[in-house]
Design a protein around this motif. Structure first.
Motif: not given
Length: 475
Positions: A1-4, A47-51, A128-132, A263-269
Motif C-alpha cells: 500500500m506504499i504509494r510510491r 495473517v489477515t489476508r489468509e482470512g 474488508a479486514l484484508s483491506r484494513a 483512518l481508512q483501516a478503521q473504516q474497513f474494520r
C-alpha cells in the motif's frame, strides 16, 4: 500500500553489521530492513489476508477420500436346515453359529455449497479486514519513517548539546582559573572563585550527562535499524525553514480525512463488523448443500455352524461386494436454537457499534492532530528564527561580558550567567531546527501523504556531518 515504490538498492541488507550510515535516507533503508516492529506489521498483514482465502475456500467444493479395514467376529444360537441325503426331506438342527468377516472399503466424498448466506457475508467481512490490513501496513510504514527520523534527529540534537556542554566546560574552566588568579593578586573576592568553581563543576556534570544522552540516542537509533549507525549528517548553519506549499490548515485536514491510512483501516474494520452482523443474522436462514460420494466395499469371511445333532461342524464362506455412486441435496432449516442466534446478532451489533465509535473518535483525533501539526509547523518557522537570534544575542552578551570582566566593568558572576545563557540558547536552537523537520514529517503522516520522497527531500538538506555542524553553530 506504499504509494510510491521504493527504488533504492537492497544491497543495504548485505552490508556488514558494523556498517555506518551517512545520511537519513540510508538510515531509513536500514530501519526498513531491520526494524522488528515493521516486520511484525508485515506478518500481521499476511495473517489477515489468509482470512479471506479461508472464507472463500469454504464456498468451494470440499472433497475427501477415505479407506478403512474392519474385522469382526460374532457368535450365537441359530437354527439351520439340512436335507436328508436319503429321503430329501428338510431337517431342522439347533446349534451355535460363529462368523468372522473382514471388510475393506474405499471411497471419495464431495460437498458443495448451493446456498449459505453466512458464507457470503463471512467472505465479505474477511475481504474488508484484508483491506484494513493493507492500510494498517501503510500506516506502520509511515510510522517507521517518523520513528526513524525522530531517533536520527535526537542523535543530532544530543551531539550539539554535548558539543555545547564541552565548550561551556572549557570556558568555565578558564573563568575559574581567571578568578583564581585575580584572587591571588587581590583583584577579586573569594566569592568569585567559589561561584566560578560551582559553575565549572556543574558544567563538568552536564558534560557527563550529555555524553550519556548521546550514547543512549545512538542506542535508540540502533534499536530501530538493528545495527550501529555513526557519522550522521546534520543541518547546515544557514538553514532557513520554509512552509510547504498547501491550501492552509483546512486543506490539510481534508487531505487527512481522505488519505490517512490508519483512518481508512478503521473504516474497513467497521465494514467488516457490518458484515459480521449479517453473518449472525444468517443463522435464521436455511442452507442448501449438494453432496455426493462414490464407494467400493468388499466383505470376506467364514460362517461355522455346529450342533450336537450333527457329526461335524459346517463351514460356509462369506463374500459380498458393492460399489457405486451416491448423490443428494440437503436442505437445513433452523427452527429453534435456544436463543443462540439472537444472542449472536446482538453481540455482533454491539461490536459494530464499538467499531463505529472508534472510527468517530479516530476521525476527531486525526483532525485535531492535523491542525496541531500544521500550527506547530507554522510556529516552528518563527521559533527557529527566534532561537537563532537568541543564540546570536547570547553569544554577543557572553563576548561583551568577557571584555567587561577584563576591564573591570563586569563581575565573574555576570560572565558565568551569560555562559549558561549561551549554553541554553545553543540547545534550544538545535532542538527547534530538528523539531521543525520532524513536524514536517508528522504533518505529512497525519495527512496520509508521507512517503520516501519526503525522506529524500529532507535528506538533501543534510549536507555535512553533525560534528562539523556543531562546531559551526557554536562559533
Amino acid at each position: 500500500m506504499i504509494r510510491r515504490p521504493l527504488v533504492f538498492a537492497l544491497a543495504f541488507a548485505l552490508l556488514p553489521a558494523t556498517a555506518a550510515a551517512e545520511d537519513l535516507l540510508q538510515t531509513y533503508e536500514m530501519a526498513r530492513a531491520g526494524d522488528p516492529q515493521f516486520a511484525a506489521a508485515e506478518s500481521s498483514r499476511l495473517v489477515t489476508r489468509e482470512g479471506a482465502v479461508q472464507a472463500r475456500a469454504a464456498m468451494l467444493p470440499q472433497l475427501d477420500g477415505s479407506a478403512s479395514v474392519r474385522r469382526s467376529r460374532s457368535e450365537g444360537p441359530a437354527t439351520q436346515t439340512q436335507f436328508d441325503p436319503a429321503t430329501g426331506e428338510p431337517l431342522q438342527f439347533t446349534g451355535d453359529i460363529e462368523s468372522e468377516t473382514t471388510t475393506r472399503s474405499v471411497g471419495i466424498n464431495g460437498r458443495q455449497m448451493l446456498f449459505d448466506m453466512a458464507r457470503f457475508t463471512t467472505l465479505r467481512g474477511q475481504k474488508a479486514l484484508s483491506r484494513a490490513g493493507d492500510f494498517q501496513l501503510e500506516a506502520a510504514g509511515d510510522n517507521l519513517i517518523t520513528r526513524t527520523s525522530a531517533a536520527y534527529f535526537n542523535v543530532l540534537v544530543q551531539l550539539e548539546t554535548l558539543a555545547a556542554a564541552e565548550a561551556a566546560e572549557t570556558a568555565l574552566q578558564k573563568q575559574f582559573d581567571f578568578a583564581s588568579k585575580r584572587l591571588e593578586v587581590g583583584l577579586a573576592p573569594i566569592t568569585d572563585v567559589h561561584e566560578a568553581r560551582a559553575q565549572y563543576d556543574t558544567a563538568r556534570a552536564n558534560t557527563i550527562i550529555a555524553r550519556n544522552a548521546v550514547a543512549d540516542a545512538y542506542q535508540a537509533l540502533a534499536e530501530i535499524t538493528g545495527r550501529p549507525v555513526r557519522d550522521l549528517q546534520g543541518l547546515p548553519a544557514d538553514y532557513q525553514p520554509q512552509l510547504p506549499v498547501s491550501e492552509g490548515v483546512d486543506g490539510w485536514v481534508q487531505t487527512a480525512m481522505q488519505n490517512n491510512p490508519a483512518l481508512q483501516a478503521q473504516q474497513f474494520r467497521v465494514e467488516s463488523a457490518e458484515a459480521n452482523v449479517a453473518t449472525a443474522r444468517a443463522g435464521h436462514l436455511p442452507t442448501l448443500y449438494l453432496s455426493g460420494s462414490y464407494g467400493d466395499s468388499k466383505t470376506t469371511g467364514d460362517r461355522t455352524f455346529s450342533s450336537s445333532d450333527l457329526p461335524a461342524s459346517i463351514t460356509s464362506p462369506i463374500e459380498s461386494e458393492s460399489r457405486g455412486p451416491e448423490i443428494g441435496i440437503t436442505l437445513s432449516v433452523p427452527i429453534f436454537s435456544g436463543g443462540d442466534t439472537q444472542s449472536r446478532v446482538r453481540q455482533a451489533i454491539a461490536q459494530r457499534d464499538i467499531a463505529s465509535d472508534e472510527l468517530e473518535q479516530q476521525r476527531r483525533a486525526l483532525e485535531r492532530n492535523t491542525r496541531s501539526a500544521y500550527q506547530t509547523l507554522v510556529a516552528g518557522i518563527s521559533e527557529v528564527e527566534a532561537r537563532r537570534q537568541a543564540l546570536v544575542s547570547a553569544q554577543a552578551a557572553y563576548d561583551a561580558s568577557q571584555v567587561g570582566l577584563e576591564v573591570g566593568t563586569r563581575t565573574v558572576l555576570d560572565v558565568l550567567n551569560n555562559q549558561q545563557n549561551l549554553f541554553t540558547a545553543q540547545q534550544a536552537y538545535a532542538l527547534a531546527r530538528y523539531n521543525y523537520l520532524q513536524s514536517r514529517l508528522l504533518l505529512e503522516q497525519a495527512a496520509g501523504t508521507l512517503d520516501v520522497e519526503d525522506v529524500q527531500e529532507i535528506n538533501r538538506l543534510l549536507t555535512a556531518d553533525a560534528e562539523a555542524q556543531v562546531d559551526s553553530v557554536i562559533q
